[in-house]
Structure formats: C-alpha cells, structure tokens
Motif scaffolding. Structure first.
Motif, PDB file in Angstrom:
ATOM      1  N   LYS A 124      79.266  71.728  41.424  1.00 41.73           N
ATOM      2  CA  LYS A 124      79.132  70.841  40.261  1.00 41.73           C
ATOM      3  C   LYS A 124      78.392  69.559  40.627  1.00 41.73           C
ATOM      4  O   LYS A 124      77.873  68.869  39.769  1.00 41.73           O
ATOM      5  N   ALA A 125      78.363  69.246  41.918  1.00 36.60           N
ATOM      6  CA  ALA A 125      77.732  68.011  42.390  1.00 36.60           C
ATOM      7  C   ALA A 125      76.330  68.264  42.947  1.00 36.60           C
ATOM      8  O   ALA A 125      75.832  67.485  43.760  1.00 36.60           O
ATOM      9  N   GLU A 126      75.682  69.312  42.489  1.00 34.89           N
ATOM     10  CA  GLU A 126      74.339  69.675  42.977  1.00 34.89           C
ATOM     11  C   GLU A 126      73.364  68.499  42.924  1.00 34.89           C
ATOM     12  O   GLU A 126      72.533  68.314  43.812  1.00 34.89           O
ATOM     13  N   PRO A 163      77.441  71.243  52.714  1.00 37.24           N
ATOM     14  CA  PRO A 163      77.490  72.699  52.556  1.00 37.24           C
ATOM     15  C   PRO A 163      78.502  73.175  51.513  1.00 37.24           C
ATOM     16  O   PRO A 163      78.435  74.320  51.070  1.00 37.24           O
ATOM     17  N   LYS A 164      79.406  72.302  51.103  1.00 39.84           N
ATOM     18  CA  LYS A 164      80.346  72.654  50.031  1.00 39.84           C
ATOM     19  C   LYS A 164      79.656  72.602  48.675  1.00 39.84           C
ATOM     20  O   LYS A 164      80.099  73.233  47.725  1.00 39.84           O
ATOM     21  N   ILE A 165      78.578  71.829  48.610  1.00 41.93           N
ATOM     22  CA  ILE A 165      77.846  71.641  47.353  1.00 41.93           C
ATOM     23  C   ILE A 165      76.710  72.657  47.231  1.00 41.93           C
ATOM     24  O   ILE A 165      76.512  73.253  46.175  1.00 41.93           O
ATOM     25  N   SER A 166      75.957  72.827  48.316  1.00 45.06           N
ATOM     26  CA  SER A 166      74.786  73.698  48.259  1.00 45.06           C
ATOM     27  C   SER A 166      74.472  74.221  49.655  1.00 45.06           C
ATOM     28  O   SER A 166      74.751  73.555  50.649  1.00 45.06           O
ATOM     29  N   ARG A 167      73.868  75.384  49.697  1.00 47.76           N
ATOM     30  CA  ARG A 167      73.417  75.959  50.964  1.00 47.76           C
ATOM     31  C   ARG A 167      71.909  76.168  50.934  1.00 47.76           C
ATOM     32  O   ARG A 167      71.393  77.080  51.545  1.00 47.76           O
ATOM     33  N   ASN A 168      71.232  75.292  50.201  1.00 49.46           N
ATOM     34  CA  ASN A 168      69.783  75.436  50.070  1.00 49.46           C
ATOM     35  C   ASN A 168      69.072  74.965  51.346  1.00 49.46           C
ATOM     36  O   ASN A 168      69.683  74.345  52.214  1.00 49.46           O
TER      37      ASN A 168
END
Length: 135
Positions: A53-55, A82-87
C-alpha cells in the motif's frame, strides 16, 4: 460501529476508504523529512508495515536509505523497502546499502536482499564480528 464518509453506520473495516491509506502514506513520507531522527525512523518502519500500500514511498525510502544522517533511519528504510516492493530499484538500493559505512545498516540491507531471494544477500559472505581472532 464506525461512520463512513457517507455518514452511514458501517463496520469499521469498511469505513476506512482507500483514501485514508493514501493520506497515511503521504503523512509518513512527509515525516521522513522531520528534523527528529526518531520521527523519521518511526515513519520508515510504519511505511514498511503498510506493505505494498506504501508503493509511493519507495523513492523517499531509497533516498533515506542512502542519504539520511541517522543510521537508525537508514536501517529502518533497509528493513522496510522489501516489505513494500521487490522491484529493481529496491534491489539496487539495497545492494548499494550493503556497503554502508555503518555495519548494522549494511547488515540489514544484506538480510533484506536475502529475504528477497538474492544470492548476493547471503549473510555467510560477510562476517559481522570477529570472535577470538577469527572472522
């Protein structure tokens, strides 16, 4: 029972529209610029707890990871990203942070990479302590 924006009674989980999450993310991103390091650390940690949700916080957290003067803020950012995105942006930022001047920030970045499935995030490649003259 809570009240939705329409004024109708509704279960609390449905009364919180998506906009409330967006407002919270924006507030926490703003807190990343606070003069108090504890406030910035808490903001970085809270953003991680929000997960995907915090992307929109990835950029500000990457900036905090690399440039914040507080090791605690940098460490919280490393744990939260890494909890927000793994991009690829997150991956690259964490790789860079494994070379942070503070060993605990570097360690947190390495662990985060490990959780992302990176062979480069392996903790066995970089000893953290010397014990009795051994690495």
């Amino acid at each position: 029972t809570c009240y939705a924006a329409s004024g109708k009674r509704t279960p609390c989980s449905k009364a919180q529209p998506k906009k409330a999450s967006n407002r919270r993310v924006k507030l926490l991103i703003h807190q990343l610029k606070h003069q108090d390091a504890a406030a910035r650390t808490n903001a970085a940690t809270d953003l991680g707890q929000l997960g995907p949700k915090a992307e929109s916080a990835v950029g500000p957290l990457v900036h905090a990871l690399h440039y914040d003067e507080s090791k605690w803020v940098r460490r919280a950012a490393a744990k939260s990203l890494p909890k927000i995105s793994r991009n690829p942006t997150v991956y690259t930022a964490l790789q860079r942070a494994t070379k942070d001047s503070n060993k605990w920030v570097a360690h947190s970045a390495s662990r985060a990479l490990g959780r992302m499935g990176s062979s480069r995030g392996s903790l066995s490649t970089t000893p953290m302590f010397k014990i009795h003259g051994k690495s």
